[in-house]
Motif scaffolding. Structure first.
Motif, short mmCIF file in Angstrom:
data_model
loop_
_atom_site.label_atom_id
_atom_site.label_comp_id
_atom_site.label_asym_id
_atom_site.label_seq_id
_atom_site.Cartn_x
_atom_site.Cartn_y
_atom_site.Cartn_z
N GLN A 93 0.83 -1.20 0.00
CA GLN A 93 0.00 0.00 0.00
C GLN A 93 0.87 1.26 0.00
N ILE A 94 1.95 1.25 0.74
CA ILE A 94 2.85 2.41 0.77
C ILE A 94 3.50 2.60 -0.59
N THR A 95 3.89 1.51 -1.22
CA THR A 95 4.48 1.60 -2.56
C THR A 95 3.49 2.21 -3.55
N LEU A 96 2.24 1.78 -3.50
CA LEU A 96 1.22 2.35 -4.39
C LEU A 96 1.00 3.83 -4.11
N ARG A 97 0.93 4.20 -2.84
CA ARG A 97 0.72 5.61 -2.49
C ARG A 97 1.90 6.47 -2.94
N THR A 98 3.10 5.93 -2.82
CA THR A 98 4.30 6.67 -3.25
C THR A 98 4.26 6.89 -4.75
N ARG A 99 3.88 5.87 -5.50
CA ARG A 99 3.77 6.01 -6.96
C ARG A 99 2.73 7.06 -7.34
N ARG A 100 1.59 7.02 -6.66
CA ARG A 100 0.54 8.00 -6.94
C ARG A 100 1.01 9.42 -6.63
N LEU A 117 2.56 14.76 -7.99
CA LEU A 117 3.33 15.86 -7.41
C LEU A 117 3.61 17.02 -8.37
N PRO A 118 3.99 16.79 -9.62
CA PRO A 118 4.24 17.95 -10.49
C PRO A 118 3.02 18.87 -10.62
N GLY A 119 1.85 18.29 -10.78
CA GLY A 119 0.63 19.10 -10.87
C GLY A 119 0.34 19.82 -9.57
N MET A 120 0.58 19.17 -8.46
CA MET A 120 0.36 19.80 -7.16
C MET A 120 1.31 20.97 -6.95
#
Length: 110
Positions: free
Chosen positions: A86-93, A98-101
């Protein structure tokens, strides 16, 4: 069994206490566990079902009652593996978003 350790690896306090008590009691009903740990039956049913979903307990219908059984502590490894995934998936998301944010942040902070 160390309740604090179970909390440290990701269980909530009541999940950790419930799991430890279930191991101590063996096959038990939710009302029995609730009384033993001083929690409401409603909450313990939810916690036990969550422990079943995470692989730390199982349940079976015996006559008209539901009995819960503790899983071996070896199941904690699978619990941690799921958390890691789950942490790996959240990191990928996050990395994809992040660039858009950052663009949004800088556009509104100048």
């Amino acid at each position: 069994m160390d309740v604090q350790f179970l909390e440290d690896i990701g269980l909530t306090k009541v999940q950790a206490r419930t799991y430890v008590k279930l191991v101590e009691l063996g096959a038990s009903t939710a009302p029995t566990v609730a009384k033993a740990i001083g929690e409401s039956r409603t909450n313990v049913y939810k916690v036990l079902d969550k422990l079943c979903a995470t692989g730390l307990a199982t349940k079976d219908h015996v006559k008209s009652r539901v009995h819960y059984y503790p899983a071996s502590p070896a199941a904690l490894e699978g619990f941690l593996q799921k958390q890691s995934e789950q942490i790996t998936l959240r990191t990928r998301r996050l990395n994809a978003t992040l660039p858009g944010m950052l663009d949004f942040f800088f556009a509104h902070s100048e």
